[in-house]
Scaffold this active site. Sequence first.
Site, PDB file in Angstrom:
ATOM      1  N   SER A 189      77.544  26.020  70.250  1.00 38.21           N
ATOM      2  CA  SER A 189      76.146  26.410  70.045  1.00 38.21           C
ATOM      3  C   SER A 189      75.248  25.270  70.507  1.00 38.21           C
ATOM      4  CB  SER A 189      75.935  26.666  68.559  1.00 38.21           C
ATOM      5  OG  SER A 189      74.587  26.483  68.212  1.00 38.21           O
ATOM      6  N   SER A 190      73.986  25.590  70.830  1.00 37.64           N
ATOM      7  CA  SER A 190      73.055  24.546  71.296  1.00 37.64           C
ATOM      8  C   SER A 190      72.754  23.515  70.197  1.00 37.64           C
ATOM      9  CB  SER A 190      71.752  25.182  71.789  1.00 37.64           C
ATOM     10  OG  SER A 190      71.172  25.978  70.782  1.00 37.64           O
ATOM     11  N   CYS A 191      73.141  23.809  68.940  1.00 40.62           N
ATOM     12  CA  CYS A 191      72.862  22.840  67.872  1.00 40.62           C
ATOM     13  C   CYS A 191      73.803  21.639  67.912  1.00 40.62           C
ATOM     14  CB  CYS A 191      72.925  23.506  66.508  1.00 40.62           C
ATOM     15  SG  CYS A 191      74.586  23.924  66.011  1.00 40.62           S
ATOM     16  N   TYR A 230      77.744  22.394  60.672  1.00 42.26           N
ATOM     17  CA  TYR A 230      78.190  23.382  61.668  1.00 42.26           C
ATOM     18  C   TYR A 230      78.338  22.705  63.037  1.00 42.26           C
ATOM     19  CZ  TYR A 230      77.273  27.723  64.469  1.00 42.26           C
ATOM     20  OH  TYR A 230      77.297  28.777  65.338  1.00 42.26           O
ATOM     21  N   LYS A 282      81.568  22.365  65.583  1.00 37.84           N
ATOM     22  CA  LYS A 282      81.522  22.846  66.975  1.00 37.84           C
ATOM     23  C   LYS A 282      81.843  21.718  67.959  1.00 37.84           C
ATOM     24  CE  LYS A 282      80.533  27.157  66.291  1.00 37.84           C
ATOM     25  NZ  LYS A 282      81.475  28.212  66.694  1.00 37.84           N
ATOM     26  N   HIS A 284      69.618  34.735  61.430  1.00 44.77           N
ATOM     27  CA  HIS A 284      68.760  33.949  62.323  1.00 44.77           C
ATOM     28  C   HIS A 284      67.354  34.546  62.338  1.00 44.77           C
ATOM     29  CE1 HIS A 284      72.784  32.765  63.961  1.00 44.77           C
ATOM     30  NE2 HIS A 284      72.194  31.594  63.923  1.00 44.77           N
ATOM     31  N   ARG A 301      62.042  42.259  58.508  1.00 40.33           N
ATOM     32  CA  ARG A 301      60.884  42.066  57.621  1.00 40.33           C
ATOM     33  C   ARG A 301      59.663  42.844  58.118  1.00 40.33           C
ATOM     34  NH1 ARG A 301      60.595  36.135  56.906  1.00 40.33           N
ATOM     35  NH2 ARG A 301      62.742  36.361  56.228  1.00 40.33           N
TER      36      ARG A 301
HETATM   37  N1  NDP Z   1      74.389  34.239  66.840  1.00 35.22           N
HETATM   38  C1  NDP Z   1      73.913  33.239  67.522  1.00 35.22           C
HETATM   39  O1  NDP Z   1      72.668  33.082  67.681  1.00 35.22           O
HETATM   40  C2  NDP Z   1      74.827  32.239  68.158  1.00 35.22           C
HETATM   41  C3  NDP Z   1      76.220  32.330  68.045  1.00 35.22           C
HETATM   42  N2  NDP Z   1      77.005  31.385  68.666  1.00 35.22           N
HETATM   43  C4  NDP Z   1      78.468  31.397  68.535  1.00 35.22           C
HETATM   44  O2  NDP Z   1      79.019  32.634  68.884  1.00 35.22           O
HETATM   45  C5  NDP Z   1      80.184  32.904  68.090  1.00 35.22           C
HETATM   46  C6  NDP Z   1      80.056  34.257  67.431  1.00 35.22           C
HETATM   47  O3  NDP Z   1      78.870  34.293  66.644  1.00 35.22           O
HETATM   48  P1  NDP Z   1      78.219  35.663  66.139  1.00 35.22           P
HETATM   49  O4  NDP Z   1      78.852  36.793  66.852  1.00 35.22           O
HETATM   50  O5  NDP Z   1      76.753  35.465  66.152  1.00 35.22           O
HETATM   51  O6  NDP Z   1      78.670  35.674  64.617  1.00 35.22           O
HETATM   52  P2  NDP Z   1      78.954  36.949  63.685  1.00 35.22           P
HETATM   53  O7  NDP Z   1      78.800  36.461  62.293  1.00 35.22           O
HETATM   54  O8  NDP Z   1      78.137  38.104  64.126  1.00 35.22           O
HETATM   55  O9  NDP Z   1      80.467  37.280  63.979  1.00 35.22           O
HETATM   56  C7  NDP Z   1      81.483  36.403  63.628  1.00 35.22           C
HETATM   57  C8  NDP Z   1      82.756  37.184  63.517  1.00 35.22           C
HETATM   58  O10 NDP Z   1      83.809  36.314  63.079  1.00 35.22           O
HETATM   59  C9  NDP Z   1      84.552  36.956  62.059  1.00 35.22           C
HETATM   60  N3  NDP Z   1      85.135  35.984  61.142  1.00 35.22           N
HETATM   61  C10 NDP Z   1      84.491  35.058  60.397  1.00 35.22           C
HETATM   62  N4  NDP Z   1      85.382  34.384  59.652  1.00 35.22           N
HETATM   63  C11 NDP Z   1      86.596  34.890  59.928  1.00 35.22           C
HETATM   64  C12 NDP Z   1      87.907  34.619  59.458  1.00 35.22           C
HETATM   65  N5  NDP Z   1      88.140  33.662  58.552  1.00 35.22           N
HETATM   66  N6  NDP Z   1      88.921  35.348  59.958  1.00 35.22           N
HETATM   67  C13 NDP Z   1      88.703  36.336  60.856  1.00 35.22           C
HETATM   68  N7  NDP Z   1      87.502  36.642  61.347  1.00 35.22           N
HETATM   69  C14 NDP Z   1      86.456  35.927  60.867  1.00 35.22           C
HETATM   70  C15 NDP Z   1      83.525  37.807  61.330  1.00 35.22           C
HETATM   71  O11 NDP Z   1      84.151  38.823  60.592  1.00 35.22           O
HETATM   72  P3  NDP Z   1      83.555  39.189  59.143  1.00 35.22           P
HETATM   73  O12 NDP Z   1      82.100  39.513  59.377  1.00 35.22           O
HETATM   74  O13 NDP Z   1      84.376  40.339  58.715  1.00 35.22           O
HETATM   75  O14 NDP Z   1      83.732  37.949  58.316  1.00 35.22           O
HETATM   76  C16 NDP Z   1      82.701  38.331  62.495  1.00 35.22           C
HETATM   77  O15 NDP Z   1      83.274  39.479  63.069  1.00 35.22           O
HETATM   78  C17 NDP Z   1      80.290  31.752  67.080  1.00 35.22           C
HETATM   79  O16 NDP Z   1      81.202  30.807  67.533  1.00 35.22           O
HETATM   80  C18 NDP Z   1      78.905  31.155  67.090  1.00 35.22           C
HETATM   81  O17 NDP Z   1      78.933  29.802  66.815  1.00 35.22           O
HETATM   82  C19 NDP Z   1      76.455  30.365  69.405  1.00 35.22           C
HETATM   83  C20 NDP Z   1      75.105  30.245  69.540  1.00 35.22           C
HETATM   84  C21 NDP Z   1      74.182  31.154  68.929  1.00 35.22           C
HETATM   85  C1  F7E Z   2      71.689  29.456  66.733  1.00 30.98           C
HETATM   86  C2  F7E Z   2      71.344  28.318  65.825  1.00 30.98           C
HETATM   87  O1  F7E Z   2      70.696  28.795  64.654  1.00 30.98           O
HETATM   88  C3  F7E Z   2      70.378  27.847  63.661  1.00 30.98           C
HETATM   89  O2  F7E Z   2      69.314  27.050  64.068  1.00 30.98           O
HETATM   90  P1  F7E Z   2      67.848  27.540  64.249  1.00 30.98           P
HETATM   91  O3  F7E Z   2      67.570  27.780  65.660  1.00 30.98           O
HETATM   92  O4  F7E Z   2      66.940  26.573  63.550  1.00 30.98           O
HETATM   93  O5  F7E Z   2      67.916  28.937  63.490  1.00 30.98           O
HETATM   94  P2  F7E Z   2      67.057  30.079  62.880  1.00 30.98           P
HETATM   95  O6  F7E Z   2      67.133  31.213  63.792  1.00 30.98           O
HETATM   96  O7  F7E Z   2      67.506  30.332  61.491  1.00 30.98           O
HETATM   97  O8  F7E Z   2      65.547  29.517  62.763  1.00 30.98           O
HETATM   98  C4  F7E Z   2      64.749  29.252  63.872  1.00 30.98           C
HETATM   99  C5  F7E Z   2      63.334  28.905  63.448  1.00 30.98           C
HETATM  100  O9  F7E Z   2      62.725  30.108  62.950  1.00 30.98           O
HETATM  101  C6  F7E Z   2      62.060  29.836  61.723  1.00 30.98           C
HETATM  102  N1  F7E Z   2      61.960  31.073  60.939  1.00 30.98           N
HETATM  103  C7  F7E Z   2      60.810  31.723  60.656  1.00 30.98           C
HETATM  104  N2  F7E Z   2      61.024  32.767  59.856  1.00 30.98           N
HETATM  105  C8  F7E Z   2      62.382  32.816  59.687  1.00 30.98           C
HETATM  106  C9  F7E Z   2      63.220  33.717  58.963  1.00 30.98           C
HETATM  107  O10 F7E Z   2      62.781  34.669  58.334  1.00 30.98           O
HETATM  108  N3  F7E Z   2      64.559  33.473  59.040  1.00 30.98           N
HETATM  109  C10 F7E Z   2      65.087  32.431  59.746  1.00 30.98           C
HETATM  110  N4  F7E Z   2      66.426  32.272  59.784  1.00 30.98           N
HETATM  111  N5  F7E Z   2      64.294  31.546  60.416  1.00 30.98           N
HETATM  112  C11 F7E Z   2      62.969  31.747  60.384  1.00 30.98           C
HETATM  113  C12 F7E Z   2      62.909  28.751  61.099  1.00 30.98           C
HETATM  114  O11 F7E Z   2      62.210  28.081  60.073  1.00 30.98           O
HETATM  115  C13 F7E Z   2      63.210  27.879  62.314  1.00 30.98           C
HETATM  116  O12 F7E Z   2      62.113  27.048  62.598  1.00 30.98           O
HETATM  117  C14 F7E Z   2      71.461  26.865  63.357  1.00 30.98           C
HETATM  118  O13 F7E Z   2      71.447  26.689  61.961  1.00 30.98           O
HETATM  119  C15 F7E Z   2      72.707  27.204  64.008  1.00 30.98           C
HETATM  120  O14 F7E Z   2      73.269  28.329  63.370  1.00 30.98           O
HETATM  121  C16 F7E Z   2      72.528  27.532  65.434  1.00 30.98           C
HETATM  122  O15 F7E Z   2      73.301  27.138  66.258  1.00 30.98           O
END
Ligand code: NDP
Ligand code: F7E
Length: 328
Positions: free
Chosen positions: A123-125, A152, A156, A195, A203
């Site tokens: 992830s970009s974090c 996290y 990563k 996110h 909301r």
């Molecule tokens: N979403 C985003 O904005 C971003 C995501 N990523 C990366 O992309 C990848 C996928 O993320 P995303 O699809 O958003 O996440 P989701 O939470 O949508 O999906 C994650 C999946 O992993 C499964 N999982 C979690 N724990 C376990 C476990 N112990 N055993 C088996 N399966 C498990 C979950 O199943 P269940 O729900 O049943 O637990 C779910 O299907 C991650 O590596 C994340 O870091 C990177 C940057 C941004």
């Molecule tokens: C993908 C990336 O996602 C996470 O980082 P992040 O970018 O900070 O994630 P975020 O989407 O939760 O927030 C983005 C911004 O948005 C604002 N914000 C406003 N209102 C809401 C709100 O209602 N919910 C959330 N979540 N944020 C809100 C919030 O305060 C912040 O300024 C990592 O922890 C990590 O998981 C990671 O890798």
Amino acid sequence: MADTTGSEMKSGSFMLEKSAKIFVAGHRGLVGSAIVRKLQDQGFTNLVLQTHSELDLTSQSDVESFFATEKPVYVILAAAKVGGIHANNTYPADFIGVNLQIQTNVIHSAYKHGVKKLLFLGSSCIYPKFAPQPIPESALLTGPLEPTNEWYAIAKIAGIKMCQAYRLQHQWDAISGMPTNLYGQNDNFHPENSHVLPALMRRFHEAKANNADEVVVWGSGSPLREFLHVDDLADACVFLMDQYSGFEHVNVGSGVEVTIKELAELVKEVVGFKGKLVWDTTKPDGTPRKLMDNSKLASLGWTPKISLKDGLSQTYEWYLENVVQKKQ
Ligand SMILES: NC(=O)C1=CN([C@@H]2O[C@H](COP(=O)(O)OP(=O)(O)OC[C@H]3O[C@@H](n4cnc5c(N)ncnc54)[C@H](OP(=O)(O)O)[C@@H]3O)[C@@H](O)[C@H]2O)C=CC1
Ligand SMILES: C[C@H]1O[C@H](OP(=O)(O)OP(=O)(O)OC[C@H]2O[C@@H](n3cnc4c(=O)[nH]c(N)nc43)[C@H](O)[C@@H]2O)[C@@H](O)[C@@H](O)C1=O
């Protein structure tokens, strides 16, 4: 000696092996489900998919038996403990512990059982809080992390390093992609733990449905974020599986950033909410800016296609059909 620069090996064989067994870990999540759709669209016919309850990836022995029995040829690791700023801040032990366990188990067993190639997703974090913008891959480990997601991020970073270590010691083809903030169908719309984009979509939708006058948005609205539609990410993952076999991780972004205030206004417009925004500045802003430098992936030949406006409309339609209507 294995490649340490990322300049070697454009294999191109992945796209030719449509019947090879591919394990997509996390196939019901945002990213995993998009990757499955993409692979199926491209004609891949032999996907191995296990739900969390069928295979808990934190169990070393279960993961080991799964690989010993199934012997997949390719692995895309999209299973992880994932959440937004609040979840990361509230459950640090889960974010570091679960992610280290999942990725360590999967990477090691995949190597041990002869997987040809593995894609790890970070992830970009992973980058320092005050990294140069746009952030090049070389900014990794050059400064302190953003505190709200350092647990996290450390997991990563360990995943990237594990892929690199196995490449160096075993000449094994493990690569890493670093996506920016993602959104799209099958996202997590939890009110607190999701996110920002799905949180605001829900909301605004609920405020519109309840004729509310205002919606609360967290933080100051000034942080900048880069958003990529998950279908573009899935396309990039398939591209990397086919075209990239380097040591260094690869950024995957859209190149377009917006402030959280601009994002909130966009989501408000797409949903059709007419009230006002109220900012809850007791909530953290997180990192001020994290625009990635996507030139490495662009130079390999991949660019994104879906604009934020189109992606938001598409995601809201999906949300209405698959979340709102199913609840009624
Ligand atoms: N979403 C985003 O904005 C971003 C995501 N990523 C990366 O992309 C990848 C996928 O993320 P995303 O699809 O958003 O996440 P989701 O939470 O949508 O999906 C994650 C999946 O992993 C499964 N999982 C979690 N724990 C376990 C476990 N112990 N055993 C088996 N399966 C498990 C979950 O199943 P269940 O729900 O049943 O637990 C779910 O299907 C991650 O590596 C994340 O870091 C990177 C940057 C941004
Ligand atoms: C993908 C990336 O996602 C996470 O980082 P992040 O970018 O900070 O994630 P975020 O989407 O939760 O927030 C983005 C911004 O948005 C604002 N914000 C406003 N209102 C809401 C709100 O209602 N919910 C959330 N979540 N944020 C809100 C919030 O305060 C912040 O300024 C990592 O922890 C990590 O998981 C990671 O890798």
